[in-house]
Each structure stands twice: as structure tokens, then as C-alpha cells.
Enzyme design. Structure first.
Site, PDB file in Angstrom:
ATOM      1  CE  LYS A   1     -10.260   0.190   2.644  1.00  0.00           C
ATOM      2  NZ  LYS A   1      -9.768   0.821   1.480  1.00  0.00           N
TER       3      LYS A   1
ATOM      4  CG  ASP B   1      -2.177  -2.187   7.372  1.00  0.00           C
ATOM      5  OD1 ASP B   1      -3.288  -2.005   7.899  1.00  0.00           O
ATOM      6  OD2 ASP B   1      -1.788  -1.544   6.371  1.00  0.00           O
TER       7      ASP B   1
ATOM      8  CD1 TRP C   1      -2.713   1.562   0.452  1.00  0.00           C
ATOM      9  CD2 TRP C   1      -2.014   1.939   2.546  1.00  0.00           C
ATOM     10  NE1 TRP C   1      -3.441   2.602   0.962  1.00  0.00           N
ATOM     11  CE2 TRP C   1      -3.037   2.863   2.233  1.00  0.00           C
ATOM     12  CE3 TRP C   1      -1.432   1.989   3.815  1.00  0.00           C
ATOM     13  CZ2 TRP C   1      -3.484   3.827   3.133  1.00  0.00           C
ATOM     14  CZ3 TRP C   1      -1.871   2.933   4.716  1.00  0.00           C
ATOM     15  CH2 TRP C   1      -2.883   3.840   4.378  1.00  0.00           C
TER      16      TRP C   1
END
Ligand code: PLP
Length: 401
Positions: free
Chosen positions: A251, A215, A133
Site C-alpha cells: 500500500k 502486522d 483481516w
């Protein structure tokens, strides 16, 4: 010092620039496969029904007010988030060695965790996957880390995990390096280690005295099951490793702009919990003082209420829609006889697929078909729907031919 009028233009953030180009495009067939957010089959953002219901309840609750939350956030939220991650009966929780801190979504959790490690504990070197990311590097550098390094992750030729490269890079990492690991649904490749591969990774991390920093931005999104997607984090914690995990509720609860996150800290020794918590309080105090209430209260209400919790099957709805778009796209490409193999579209998991399309092919899709995706060939599967899937497949086919 640099004068304000001699300041250079900062580089654009690719994902937002591509999204803007899509929004500005007036072509009727345009497709947005760039930004990492869920879309319904109608191409619309989705407020999860359980979230809407909880918001209505909270709006009518006159006992609530707008007083500040504590520096470390809502306890009902952070403890529920920690249980969601580890499982309520995990030994780290039962032994009082784990706790959570409410943060400004996943990015805020990464930032609080990284700043705590760099400024309070003196960690300097961090490793991130190649690719990762795009924000990991910036967040860690801004937090006080000074030595950014990459570990090999993606084998582009075989479109799989480069496990040997990964393990070799960990073997060569200096002691006390922080290793950023994607808990599930790796962004951008959609390729996660298997359980056996995670075991090997954990072994090296333990032997080489490295510090795992998970993460977790997609718990529930990869498989539709919260428990399954937390396997790696739970496994590392069950080995007794000291570690942290940044959690995002953007999300899996669809709470993108509410900035709801948590950092779970897992210690070896229960007696370290109070001093560590007190130092983290100072990290947050000097950064943003205390977090906002609304999103954290929604998540806490849902996770702490068994009946509402069961209604969280929307996660499965989202995961299943993604899975069906994956198989639909692969099937169409195979039917069209598109050169290359497309099995990776269904073997990858989560929101993203690393298609293997080259930057030139990406440009062709944007210019000729108004299909917007990142230069790396990463697509957000949620941008595909039953309405545009044939168009996307034909466009990819023509581009690759
Ligand atoms: N980590 C990864 C791997 C991500 O993909 C994202 C968002 O796309 C985040 C962290 C942080 O997201 P947020 O700050 O919106 O929770």
C-alpha cells in the site's frame, strides 16, 4: 486421504468475489468499495511517481542482472525496511538486536514469522482481534499453529475500541501465546488504540509473557507520516520486548503485485541474532528458497537515497485524499439527516471504514445502487471520489432511512 474427484468446493474469498461481481456489473454508476487498494480521484490505480522514476533508472542500469538473491533477500532492502519501521537510531538497531528478512509482501512476512515461531520454537496458540483481516487465521494455521483464539477488539454499539474486553482476553491468555496486533490503521475497523491504551496493552503482554507479533500493512497510510504510524511498534520495542513485525510495501509504495515485504525480528540479546537468522534461513529455504528482486530493489533504492526518499510524499497525497473523502462523506450524511451518528467515519483512520451498515443494508446497496462493499459493512475509502461521493452518500441515506 481424499480422492481428487471427491473434493468439495472451497469457500469463496469474499473480497475477491465482491470485486469480481463489481467488474462483471455493467451499470454506469457502479462503485467499488471492496478491494483494499488505493485509487485516484479518477478511480484508477496509481504508480507512485518516485517508483516510476526508480524503475526507469533500474531498467537502464546495465550492472543489474537476474541472478538469485540470497535466501534472506537483499540486505540493502531489509536493513532499510527495518530502519523505516523502528527509526534508524532505535536502540534495538544500534545494539545489533534487530534485523530484517525480505519476504513475499506482508502475507509472506506473516507466514515466515508464524512458521518460524510454530515449527522452530513450538508456539501453538495465537490470538487475533475480533474482527481482523480475514487471512490471519488461515496463514497461522497453515504455518503450524494449532490453537486459534480471538481477543475482543470492537465495541459495535459505541463504534470504538473495546479496551476492557481486549485487556481481559489478554489477561486470560496462556503464557507464550502469540498476539497478532495491527501496527496502525486496523483492518477492518480503522480504529487504533491511543498511546495510553497501547501502554496498557504492552503492560499486560509483558506481565503475562505473551509474544507480540505486529502486522504493519499500512505504515504511512494512516496519518501520512511513517514515523507516527510506527509509534506502537517502536514503543513495544523500546520496552525491550522480544517480538516480530511483518511489513508490507503493497500500500505505502503501491507495489501490490510485486510482493515486497519484510519481517523485522527484535531480540532481547544480541548474541541470539546469528542462530535465529540461520534458522530463519532454513524456514525460507524450505518455503520458496529466495525472494524476487524487482520490488525489493525499488524500495531499497528509494529508502537509501535521501533525495528520492523525500519524493516519497506521495504517501501523504494518498493519506490526504482518504482523509478528505472521510470528511466529505460524513458531512454529506449529516447534511442529509441520515439517522445515526457518523463521527466514526472521520475518527477511524487508514484505508477502511467500518460503517456499521448491516448485511441487509449492504445487500440493498449492491442490488439497488451497484455499490459493492463487504458484508461486514467495511468500505475502502479510496473507492470514493469527488465524482461519486454524492451518489454514495444519497444511497447510504436512502438505505438507512
Ligand atoms: N495485513 C493486513 C492487515 C492487510 O490488510 C493486508 C492486506 O490487505 C496484509 C496484511 C497483507 O498484504 P500483502 O500481502 O498484499 O502485503
Amino acid at each position: 486421504m481424499c480422492g481428487i474427484n471427491s473434493m468439495k468446493l472451497g469457500p469463496p474469498i469474499e473480497v475477491f468475489a465482491v470485486n469480481k461481481a463489481y467488474l462483471d456489473d455493467t451499470h454506469p454508476d457502479k462503485v467499488n468499495l471492496s478491494i483494499g487498494a488505493y485509487r485516484t480521484d479518477e478511480g484508477k490505480p496509481w504508480v507512485l511517481p518516485v517508483v516510476r522514476k526508480t524503475e526507469l533508472q533500474l531498467a537502464n542500469d546495465e550492472t543489474l542482472n537476474h541472478e538469485y538473491l540470497p535466501v534472506l533477500g537483499l540486505e540493502a532492502f531489509s536493513s532499510a525496511a527495518t530502519s523505516m519501521l523502528l527509526g534508524a537510531d532505535h536502540s534495538a538497531i544500534l545494539e545489533g538486536r534487530a534485523f530484517g528478512v525480505q519476504t513475499l509482501s506482508g502475507t509472506g512476512a506473516l507466514r515466515v514469522g508464524a512458521e518460524f515461531l510454530a515449527r522452530q520454537l513450538g508456539y501453538k496458540t495465537f490470538y487475533f482481534s475480533q474482527p481482523t483481516w480475514e487471512n490471519h487465521r488461515l496463514v497461522f494455521l497453515n504455518s503450524g499453529f494449532t490453537e486459534p483464539r480471538e481477543y475482543r477488539y470492537w465495541d459495535a454499539n459505541n463504534r470504538t475500541l473495546d479496551l476492557n474486553g481486549f485487556l481481559e482476553d489478554l489477561q486470560g491468555a496462556p503464557e507464550n501465546s502469540v498476539i497478532i496486533l495491527h501496527a496502525c490503521a486496523h483492518n477492518p475497523t480503522g480504529c487504533d488504540p491511543t498511546h495510553e491504551q497501547w501502554e496498557k496493552i504492552a503492560q499486560v503482554i509483558e506481565e503475562k509473557k505473551l509474544f507480540p507479533f505486529f502486522d504493519s500493512a499500512y505504515q504511512g497510510f494512516a496519518s501520512g507520516e511513517l514515523e507516527k504510524d510506527a509509534w506502537a511498534v517502536r514503543y513495544f520495542a523500546s520496552r525491550g520486548l522480544e517480538m516480530v513485525c511483518a511489513q508490507s510495501f503493497a500500500k505505502n509504495f503501491g507495489l501490490y503485485n510485486e510482493r515486497v515485504g519484510n519481517i523485522t525480528v527484535i531480540l532481547k540479546d544480541k548474541q541470539d541474532l546469528i542462530p535465529v537468522k540461520s534458522q530463519l534461513t532454513l524456514t525460507v529455504r524450505g518455503m520458496y528458497s529466495n525472494p524476487p528482486n524487482h520490488g525489493g530493489r525499488i524500495v531499497a533504492t528509494v529508502l537509501n537515497n535521501p533525495q528520492l526518499y523525500d519524493e516519497k510524499e506521495s504517501i501523504r497525497t494518498m493519506a490526504n485524499r482518504i482523509l478528505s473523502m472521510r470528511s466529505g462523506l460524513k458531512e454529506r450524511l449529516q447534511r442529509l439527516g441520515t439517522p445515526g451518528t457518523w463521527d466514526h467515519i472521520t475518527s477511524q483512520i487508514g484505508m477502511f471504514s467500518y460503517t456499521g451498515l448491516s448485511p441487509r443494508q449492504v445487500e440493498h446497496l449492491v442490488n439497488n445502487y451497484h455499490i459493492y462493499l463487504l458484508k461486514s459493512g467495511r468500505i475502502n475509502m479510496c473507492g470514493i471520489s469527488t465524482k461519486n461521493i454524492d451518489y454514495v452518500a444519497k444511497a447510504i441515506n436512502e438505505t438507512v432511512l
